[in-house]
Design an enzyme around this catalytic site. Structure first.
Site, short mmCIF file in Angstrom:
data_model
loop_
_atom_site.label_atom_id
_atom_site.label_comp_id
_atom_site.label_asym_id
_atom_site.label_seq_id
_atom_site.Cartn_x
_atom_site.Cartn_y
_atom_site.Cartn_z
N HIS A 29 0.84 -1.21 0.00
CA HIS A 29 0.00 0.00 0.00
C HIS A 29 0.87 1.25 0.00
CE1 HIS A 29 -3.27 2.77 1.23
NE2 HIS A 29 -4.06 1.83 0.76
N PHE A 30 1.57 1.52 -0.94
CA PHE A 30 1.74 0.93 -2.26
C PHE A 30 3.21 0.60 -2.46
CE2 PHE A 30 -2.03 3.53 -2.46
CZ PHE A 30 -2.93 2.72 -3.10
#
Length: 140
Positions: A29-30
């Protein structure tokens, strides 16, 4: 998620935390650009609201997140950043409390929402005791 209580009065509370440099919540994320997930931003707001209600009621009842309204994610928060959470009581009664919350980071406002907390008896005295101890650790 909140590390310390900065200020509290009858109807509001301010708290702060430092996001960890490394945490499983940032994995994926991410990739290569870690961000705090929006749901955890709302959790920070709900925790500030919960601490305020616990303090107001002398740890007599347990606040549980029941509803989130008007949530707006306005900015990004990254590992290692300092964040500040604020909660302000809007209404309390009939076993519920409604509060507004704001979460800020170095770039300013990151999230805001209205949260409703259900106030229930603690399911076990051990849990109430643990929350009182945690409250002392964070300066409540």
């Amino acid at each position: 998620m909140l590390d310390r209580i900065l200020a509290r009065d009858a109807d509001s509370l301010s708290a702060a935390a430092r996001l960890p440099e490394h945490s499983p919540v940032f994995e994926g994320h991410f990739p290569g650009h870690p961000l705090l997930p929006g749901v955890l931003m709302i959790e920070c707001l709900a925790q500030a609201a919960g601490w305020l209600i616990l303090a107001r009621q002398g740890f007599a009842r347990m606040p549980l997140l029941a509803k989130v309204r008007e949530a707006k994610l306005r900015g990004m928060l990254r590992p290692g950043q300092d964040i500040a959470a604020e909660a302000r009581l809007l209404h309390e009664g009939s076993g519920y409390a409604v509060l507004s919350g704001r979460l800020s980071g170095p770039a300013g406002l990151a999230a805001e929402a209205e949260v409703t907390l259900r106030l229930l008896p603690f399911p076990a005295e051990d849990l109430a005791r643990l929350l009182r101890a945690r409250a002392q650790e964070i300066g409540l």
